[in-house]
Design an enzyme around this catalytic site. Structure first.
Site, PDB file in Angstrom:
ATOM      1  N   ASP A  56       0.652  -1.309  -0.074  1.00  0.00           N
ATOM      2  CA  ASP A  56      -0.097   0.114   0.037  1.00  0.00           C
ATOM      3  C   ASP A  56       1.036   1.134  -0.171  1.00  0.00           C
ATOM      4  O   ASP A  56       0.322   2.377  -0.083  1.00  0.00           O
ATOM      5  CB  ASP A  56      -0.988  -0.118   1.190  1.00  0.00           C
ATOM      6  CG  ASP A  56      -0.384  -0.143   2.572  1.00  0.00           C
ATOM      7  OD1 ASP A  56       0.681  -0.131   2.665  1.00  0.00           O
ATOM      8  OD2 ASP A  56      -1.038  -0.125   3.548  1.00  0.00           O
ATOM      9  N   SER A  57       2.385   1.038   0.085  1.00  0.00           N
ATOM     10  CA  SER A  57       3.048   2.309  -0.203  1.00  0.00           C
ATOM     11  C   SER A  57       2.862   2.742  -1.666  1.00  0.00           C
ATOM     12  O   SER A  57       3.462   4.110  -1.660  1.00  0.00           O
ATOM     13  CB  SER A  57       4.631   1.674  -0.226  1.00  0.00           C
ATOM     14  OG  SER A  57       4.581   0.631  -0.889  1.00  0.00           O
ATOM     15  N   ASP A  95      -0.813  -6.185   0.302  1.00  0.00           N
ATOM     16  CA  ASP A  95      -1.384  -5.513   1.311  1.00  0.00           C
ATOM     17  C   ASP A  95      -2.708  -5.469   1.063  1.00  0.00           C
ATOM     18  O   ASP A  95      -3.306  -5.142   0.251  1.00  0.00           O
ATOM     19  CB  ASP A  95      -0.751  -3.976   1.553  1.00  0.00           C
ATOM     20  CG  ASP A  95       0.634  -3.815   2.106  1.00  0.00           C
ATOM     21  OD1 ASP A  95       1.166  -5.050   2.913  1.00  0.00           O
ATOM     22  OD2 ASP A  95       1.526  -3.079   1.851  1.00  0.00           O
ATOM     23  N   LYS A 123      -1.055  -9.422   3.232  1.00  0.00           N
ATOM     24  CA  LYS A 123      -0.369  -8.792   4.502  1.00  0.00           C
ATOM     25  C   LYS A 123      -1.377  -7.970   5.234  1.00  0.00           C
ATOM     26  O   LYS A 123      -1.935  -6.952   4.705  1.00  0.00           O
ATOM     27  CB  LYS A 123       0.817  -7.909   4.217  1.00  0.00           C
ATOM     28  CG  LYS A 123       1.776  -7.686   5.220  1.00  0.00           C
ATOM     29  CD  LYS A 123       3.144  -7.356   4.852  1.00  0.00           C
ATOM     30  CE  LYS A 123       3.399  -5.981   3.972  1.00  0.00           C
ATOM     31  NZ  LYS A 123       2.742  -4.812   4.707  1.00  0.00           N
ATOM     32  N   GLU A 192       9.073  -4.285  11.037  1.00  0.00           N
ATOM     33  CA  GLU A 192       9.718  -2.975  10.664  1.00  0.00           C
ATOM     34  C   GLU A 192      10.182  -2.068  11.642  1.00  0.00           C
ATOM     35  O   GLU A 192       9.322  -1.782  12.597  1.00  0.00           O
ATOM     36  CB  GLU A 192       8.786  -2.129   9.774  1.00  0.00           C
ATOM     37  CG  GLU A 192       9.058  -0.773   9.098  1.00  0.00           C
ATOM     38  CD  GLU A 192       8.028  -0.250   8.288  1.00  0.00           C
ATOM     39  OE1 GLU A 192       8.475   1.150   7.670  1.00  0.00           O
ATOM     40  OE2 GLU A 192       6.933  -0.810   7.929  1.00  0.00           O
TER      41      GLU A 192
END
Length: 277
Positions: A56-57, A95, A123, A192
């Protein structure tokens, strides 16, 4: 391999969950990279990158938003379809975007959309509160990777992009979350921006592959945002855990190959890319 992909002599054998589990057991690093379209999917998978993350970045690096929050399930499914068409054997993880899995029914419907589009795994971001969701997804044939530590969809709750797990209470919670999620059926974990020693503890305790980004060198594999590792940035700010693999390379294919080699050989990340407790 997708049925509509054009075969190529450089296609790798299809990467599956069994493949990743074998890599973990043998101590061979797993290489993951974000990817959003067919051309880069083909280039990355032919460079030996084993896992393509449709992140989703894309809301930030493709659409120009200041966070991942505006991204929709429909957009994730669209980009997953694009990646599937170009993929040459990598495992595709997609995602589930912000607020698309707030209930069990939502999680199942959102997952179904991206799996139909070509994902092999979804994810989700969160902690042990996701256990019931992870179990239900597994019961329905949907493998889940759970993203722990700095979870960008919770950036407003965290008060910004900050390293997670530096105090003992939060570190204990992250360890407990990882254990609970694996018991619930998580197929993979992603850490992360957590201190390197904590990431190592979680990785050693986990029976499933653990991927890191800003989590030190001891995780089972590494992931970066493709634009970051190619030296591209809308903001001009480079996160501590990023290395520019485009520097000194003739083309993007060579940069992807250099990234793959560096992760596989344990040359990336180094201590400078991680965080202390």
């Amino acid at each position: 391999m997708p049925t509509d992909a054009v075969p190529d002599d450089t296609d790798m054998p299809d990467v599956t969950l069994t493949t990743l589990q074998g890599l973990k057991q043998r101590g061979e690093k797993i290489v993951m990279l974000t990817c959003y379209d067919a051309t880069f999917a083909q280039t990355a998978s032919q460079a030996g990158i084993e896992v393509l993350l449709v992140g989703d970045s894309l809301g930030m690096v493709l659409q120009g938003h200041d966070s991942t929050l505006p991204t929709s399930v429909a957009e994730m499914a669209y980009h997953t379809t694009c990646v599937r068409r170009g993929n040459r054997g990598a495992l595709i993880v997609t995602d589930l975007p912000f607020m698309s899995y707030a209930s069990l029914d939502q999680a199942l419907e959102s997952s179904a959309q991206v799996m139909r589009a070509g994902a092999h795994m979804v994810k989700l971001e969160g902690g042990a509160w996701l256990c019931e969701t992870v179990t239900r997804l597994a019961e329905n044939g949907i493998p889940a990777c759970v993203h722990l530590g700095l979870t960008p969809q919770s950036v407003n709750l965290f008060g910004g992009y900050k390293v997670q797990g530096r105090d003992e209470g939060r570190a204990r919670q992250l360890r407990a979350d990882a254990e609970a999620l694996e018991r619930a059926g998580a197929a993979m974990l992603l850490l992360e921006c957590v201190p390197s020693p904590l990431a190592e503890q979680i990785t050693r305790a986990a029976g499933v592959p653990v991927i890191g980004i800003g989590a030190g060198a001891a995780t089972d594999g590494q992931v970066l945002v493709m634009h970051d590792m190619l030296g591209l940035s809308l903001t001009g700010r480079t996160p501590k855990f990023v290395k520019d693999f485009m520097a000194g390379q003739e083309n993007i294919q060579a940069a992807f190959a250099a990234y793959t080699h560096a992760v596989k050989q344990g040359e990336f990340p180094t201590a400078e890319h991680g965080f202390s407790a």
